[in-house]
Design a protein around this motif. Structure first.
Motif, PDB file in Angstrom:
ATOM      1  N   VAL A 138      -3.013   0.190 -15.827  1.00 49.50           N
ATOM      2  CA  VAL A 138      -3.970   0.607 -14.799  1.00 49.50           C
ATOM      3  C   VAL A 138      -4.909   1.633 -15.419  1.00 49.50           C
ATOM      4  O   VAL A 138      -4.479   2.487 -16.205  1.00 49.50           O
ATOM      5  CB  VAL A 138      -3.231   1.227 -13.587  1.00 49.50           C
ATOM      6  CG1 VAL A 138      -4.221   1.778 -12.568  1.00 49.50           C
ATOM      7  CG2 VAL A 138      -2.309   0.202 -12.944  1.00 49.50           C
TER       8      VAL A 138
ATOM      9  N   ARG B  90      -7.515   4.727 -14.650  1.00 53.44           N
ATOM     10  CA  ARG B  90      -7.945   5.687 -13.625  1.00 53.44           C
ATOM     11  C   ARG B  90      -9.097   6.517 -14.163  1.00 53.44           C
ATOM     12  O   ARG B  90      -9.132   6.875 -15.344  1.00 53.44           O
ATOM     13  CB  ARG B  90      -6.789   6.609 -13.226  1.00 53.44           C
ATOM     14  CG  ARG B  90      -5.613   5.871 -12.631  1.00 53.44           C
ATOM     15  CD  ARG B  90      -4.465   6.794 -12.301  1.00 53.44           C
ATOM     16  NE  ARG B  90      -4.736   7.615 -11.147  1.00 53.44           N
ATOM     17  CZ  ARG B  90      -3.803   8.284 -10.476  1.00 53.44           C
ATOM     18  NH1 ARG B  90      -2.549   8.232 -10.870  1.00 53.44           N
ATOM     19  NH2 ARG B  90      -4.116   9.010  -9.439  1.00 53.44           N
TER      20      ARG B  90
ATOM     21  N   ARG C 242      -9.351   8.218  -9.390  1.00 53.45           N
ATOM     22  CA  ARG C 242      -9.397   6.953  -8.650  1.00 53.45           C
ATOM     23  C   ARG C 242      -9.078   5.786  -9.587  1.00 53.45           C
ATOM     24  O   ARG C 242      -9.547   5.737 -10.722  1.00 53.45           O
ATOM     25  CB  ARG C 242     -10.773   6.764  -8.024  1.00 53.45           C
ATOM     26  CG  ARG C 242     -10.917   5.526  -7.143  1.00 53.45           C
ATOM     27  CD  ARG C 242     -12.260   5.551  -6.436  1.00 53.45           C
ATOM     28  NE  ARG C 242     -13.353   5.534  -7.390  1.00 53.45           N
ATOM     29  CZ  ARG C 242     -13.919   4.408  -7.860  1.00 53.45           C
ATOM     30  NH1 ARG C 242     -13.464   3.227  -7.463  1.00 53.45           N
ATOM     31  NH2 ARG C 242     -14.914   4.482  -8.704  1.00 53.45           N
ATOM     32  N   VAL C 243      -8.273   4.845  -9.108  1.00 53.91           N
ATOM     33  CA  VAL C 243      -7.980   3.642  -9.882  1.00 53.91           C
ATOM     34  C   VAL C 243      -9.217   2.765  -9.896  1.00 53.91           C
ATOM     35  O   VAL C 243      -9.780   2.438  -8.845  1.00 53.91           O
ATOM     36  CB  VAL C 243      -6.791   2.867  -9.283  1.00 53.91           C
ATOM     37  CG1 VAL C 243      -6.598   1.541 -10.013  1.00 53.91           C
ATOM     38  CG2 VAL C 243      -5.518   3.703  -9.355  1.00 53.91           C
TER      39      VAL C 243
ATOM     40  N   GLU D  73       3.411   3.951  -6.632  1.00 57.26           N
ATOM     41  CA  GLU D  73       2.097   3.696  -6.049  1.00 57.26           C
ATOM     42  C   GLU D  73       1.248   2.832  -6.966  1.00 57.26           C
ATOM     43  O   GLU D  73       0.640   1.842  -6.532  1.00 57.26           O
ATOM     44  CB  GLU D  73       1.386   5.026  -5.780  1.00 57.26           C
ATOM     45  CG  GLU D  73      -0.067   4.901  -5.328  1.00 57.26           C
ATOM     46  CD  GLU D  73      -0.218   4.239  -3.968  1.00 57.26           C
ATOM     47  OE1 GLU D  73      -1.342   3.821  -3.634  1.00 57.26           O
ATOM     48  OE2 GLU D  73       0.786   4.125  -3.241  1.00 57.26           O
ATOM     49  N   LEU D  74       1.186   3.179  -8.252  1.00 54.87           N
ATOM     50  CA  LEU D  74       0.379   2.392  -9.182  1.00 54.87           C
ATOM     51  C   LEU D  74       0.968   1.002  -9.373  1.00 54.87           C
ATOM     52  O   LEU D  74       0.216   0.021  -9.481  1.00 54.87           O
ATOM     53  CB  LEU D  74       0.272   3.103 -10.528  1.00 54.87           C
ATOM     54  CG  LEU D  74      -0.571   4.379 -10.573  1.00 54.87           C
ATOM     55  CD1 LEU D  74      -0.633   4.923 -11.997  1.00 54.87           C
ATOM     56  CD2 LEU D  74      -1.982   4.126 -10.053  1.00 54.87           C
TER      57      LEU D  74
ATOM     58  N   ARG E 293       2.696  -0.742  -7.183  1.00 52.59           N
ATOM     59  CA  ARG E 293       2.405  -1.530  -5.977  1.00 52.59           C
ATOM     60  C   ARG E 293       0.973  -2.037  -5.986  1.00 52.59           C
ATOM     61  O   ARG E 293       0.702  -3.216  -5.712  1.00 52.59           O
ATOM     62  CB  ARG E 293       2.652  -0.670  -4.733  1.00 52.59           C
ATOM     63  CG  ARG E 293       2.257  -1.357  -3.436  1.00 52.59           C
ATOM     64  CD  ARG E 293       2.393  -0.407  -2.259  1.00 52.59           C
ATOM     65  NE  ARG E 293       1.508   0.738  -2.372  1.00 52.59           N
ATOM     66  CZ  ARG E 293       0.210   0.694  -2.086  1.00 52.59           C
ATOM     67  NH1 ARG E 293      -0.356  -0.440  -1.682  1.00 52.59           N
ATOM     68  NH2 ARG E 293      -0.527   1.773  -2.201  1.00 52.59           N
ATOM     69  N   ARG E 294       0.045  -1.168  -6.336  1.00 51.57           N
ATOM     70  CA  ARG E 294      -1.363  -1.561  -6.339  1.00 51.57           C
ATOM     71  C   ARG E 294      -1.648  -2.599  -7.420  1.00 51.57           C
ATOM     72  O   ARG E 294      -2.443  -3.524  -7.222  1.00 51.57           O
ATOM     73  CB  ARG E 294      -2.249  -0.337  -6.509  1.00 51.57           C
ATOM     74  CG  ARG E 294      -2.153   0.634  -5.324  1.00 51.57           C
ATOM     75  CD  ARG E 294      -3.093   1.813  -5.476  1.00 51.57           C
ATOM     76  NE  ARG E 294      -4.492   1.378  -5.485  1.00 51.57           N
ATOM     77  CZ  ARG E 294      -5.512   2.222  -5.560  1.00 51.57           C
ATOM     78  NH1 ARG E 294      -5.281   3.530  -5.647  1.00 51.57           N
ATOM     79  NH2 ARG E 294      -6.746   1.781  -5.554  1.00 51.57           N
TER      80      ARG E 294
ATOM     81  N   ARG F 239      -0.176  -5.992  -6.246  1.00 52.40           N
ATOM     82  CA  ARG F 239      -1.016  -6.567  -5.195  1.00 52.40           C
ATOM     83  C   ARG F 239      -2.312  -7.128  -5.779  1.00 52.40           C
ATOM     84  O   ARG F 239      -2.763  -8.203  -5.380  1.00 52.40           O
ATOM     85  CB  ARG F 239      -1.329  -5.511  -4.126  1.00 52.40           C
ATOM     86  CG  ARG F 239      -2.160  -6.065  -2.957  1.00 52.40           C
ATOM     87  CD  ARG F 239      -2.159  -5.108  -1.793  1.00 52.40           C
ATOM     88  NE  ARG F 239      -2.711  -3.812  -2.170  1.00 52.40           N
ATOM     89  CZ  ARG F 239      -2.717  -2.747  -1.367  1.00 52.40           C
ATOM     90  NH1 ARG F 239      -2.161  -2.833  -0.157  1.00 52.40           N
ATOM     91  NH2 ARG F 239      -3.236  -1.611  -1.768  1.00 52.40           N
ATOM     92  N   HIS F 240      -2.907  -6.413  -6.742  1.00 51.27           N
ATOM     93  CA  HIS F 240      -4.134  -6.901  -7.386  1.00 51.27           C
ATOM     94  C   HIS F 240      -3.876  -8.238  -8.070  1.00 51.27           C
ATOM     95  O   HIS F 240      -4.677  -9.186  -7.930  1.00 51.27           O
ATOM     96  CB  HIS F 240      -4.630  -5.876  -8.403  1.00 51.27           C
ATOM     97  CG  HIS F 240      -5.745  -6.373  -9.270  1.00 51.27           C
ATOM     98  ND1 HIS F 240      -7.062  -6.377  -8.863  1.00 51.27           N
ATOM     99  CD2 HIS F 240      -5.735  -6.909 -10.531  1.00 51.27           C
ATOM    100  CE1 HIS F 240      -7.817  -6.889  -9.830  1.00 51.27           C
ATOM    101  NE2 HIS F 240      -7.036  -7.210 -10.841  1.00 51.27           N
TER     102      HIS F 240
ATOM    103  N   GLU G 292       5.682  -3.956  -0.471  1.00 52.99           N
ATOM    104  CA  GLU G 292       4.484  -3.144  -0.264  1.00 52.99           C
ATOM    105  C   GLU G 292       3.247  -3.781  -0.877  1.00 52.99           C
ATOM    106  O   GLU G 292       2.113  -3.435  -0.527  1.00 52.99           O
ATOM    107  CB  GLU G 292       4.696  -1.738  -0.832  1.00 52.99           C
ATOM    108  CG  GLU G 292       5.695  -0.919  -0.029  1.00 52.99           C
ATOM    109  CD  GLU G 292       6.025   0.399  -0.686  1.00 52.99           C
ATOM    110  OE1 GLU G 292       5.378   0.737  -1.686  1.00 52.99           O
ATOM    111  OE2 GLU G 292       6.952   1.084  -0.205  1.00 52.99           O
ATOM    112  N   ALA G 293       3.479  -4.726  -1.822  1.00 56.04           N
ATOM    113  CA  ALA G 293       2.362  -5.487  -2.384  1.00 56.04           C
ATOM    114  C   ALA G 293       2.057  -6.720  -1.547  1.00 56.04           C
ATOM    115  O   ALA G 293       1.325  -7.599  -1.967  1.00 56.04           O
ATOM    116  CB  ALA G 293       2.679  -5.907  -3.812  1.00 56.04           C
TER     117      ALA G 293
END
Length: 331
Positions: free
Chosen positions: A34, A36, A42-43, A77-78, A80-81, A84-85, A122-123
């Motif tokens: 990821v 940032r 911000r990602v 958090e990272l 999960r994001r 999902r991406h 969560e994703a």
């Protein structure tokens, strides 16, 4: 049903994430990274795009984060994001809601199991099925995991190496040693600094390691900053010299395999002496590794046909036949 998304298998590796779609095979293979923004936090990017923007050539002032370690989310958090991406990228839909098959470490704790499931839910997954990592790797390598003989699988990942002995569809003994492909990368960086006074960052050392894999008889050019002057320069090292840096990490793998075998029943140890081990994971591609392990353990060692994809392919077999998971669990 199209809105719910088809069943997927997701191999969350520390170095890369692979997604297998039912009926389609591996449809995504990207770094588990990821990017940032340094100023805002911000990602801004994920996966291959994150690595492309890490050098700042396009004006992005970003810092990379690797949220997965040893198959588990280290930054929830990272992770999960990122998951999902990737799921949205595969489905091309903002709310794919797939059912996921995921690999869980062989020696997992209830907390780790919950963390992995939570990351999937969560994703925006609608269901999670977990398969032990060694079982998935063995299935992907084509091993007959449900028979009564013993099989050893060694998965050399980015930050850890997993060793497991399987029989009758179950993990009989397992062990993990810190340091996988990334330990070799750090060893390459130390080699360049000790012998040439050159400070090479992780990305450059990783690149040199991969080039030594592809060009076993040539030279590898490594760039970095002179530790004395701070000026950027490059040195050429024989690819064989780069591979020699892997000696100590390989010795750790040999010892982990020996300790794992010591916890097995005698009849399975005899099987392993005859059948040997199978290498999977990106680190299995390092030239000379198979020979070093074979000499250290006095057993046959072979590399899976697609070592980097083995876990994803094994999870994919479970996606194609969900009943296989239930059969394995009954063992």
């Amino acid at each position: 049903m199209s809105l719910l998304g088809r069943d997927l298998a997701i191999d969350l590796g520390a170095a890369g994430t692979r997604i297998y779609a039912k009926g389609r095979g591996i449809v995504l293979d990207e770094p588990s990274v990821v990017l940032r923004d340094r100023q805002t936090g911000r990602v801004v990017r994920f996966g291959a795009e994150a690595l492309d923007g890490a050098d700042g050539a396009d004006g992005t002032d970003g810092e990379t984060y690797w949220p997965i370690s040893d198959g588990l989310p280290q930054d929830g958090e990272l992770a999960r994001r990122m998951i999902r991406h990737f799921l949205r990228k595969v489905h091309r839909h903002p709310f794919p809601r797939p059912r996921l098959v995921m690999a869980v470490p062989d020696e997992f704790t209830p907390i780790e199991r919950v963390a992995l499931r939570d990351a999937g839910f969560e994703a925006e997954a609608r269901g999670i099925l977990l398969v032990k990592h060694a079982i998935a790797a063995a299935l992907g390598a084509g091993l007959p995991v449900r028979d009564g003989t013993g099989h050893m699988v060694v998965d050399i990942g980015r930050d850890a190496t997993r060793v497991a002995v399987l029989s009758c569809g179950a993990v009989v003994a397992a062990g993990t040693v810190r340091g996988g492909g990334n330990a070799v990368t750090r060893a390459v960086a130390r080699l360049v600094e000790d012998e040439h006074g050159l400070l090479a960052d992780e990305r450059e050392a990783e690149s040199a390691k991969l080039r030594a894999t592809r060009e076993p008889t040539g030279n590898v050019l490594i760039r970095g900053r002179d530790s004395g002057t701070g000026e950027e320069r490059a040195v050429a090292l024989p690819a064989a010299r780069v591979r020699e840096a892997a000696v100590q990490p390989v010795e750790h793998i040999v010892r982990a395999a020996e300790h794992t075998m010591e916890r097995c029943p005698p009849e399975l140890t005899a099987d392993l002496g005859e059948r040997g081990m199978v290498l999977v994971g990106g680190g299995a591609l390092l030239p000379g590794l198979r020979r070093r392990l074979q000499e250290g353990l006095s057993m046959p060692v072979r590399r899976a046909e697609r070592p980097s994809d083995s876990v994803a392919l094994g999870l994919g077999r479970c996606v194609e036949d969900l009943g296989l998971i239930a059969k394995l669990r009954r063992r």
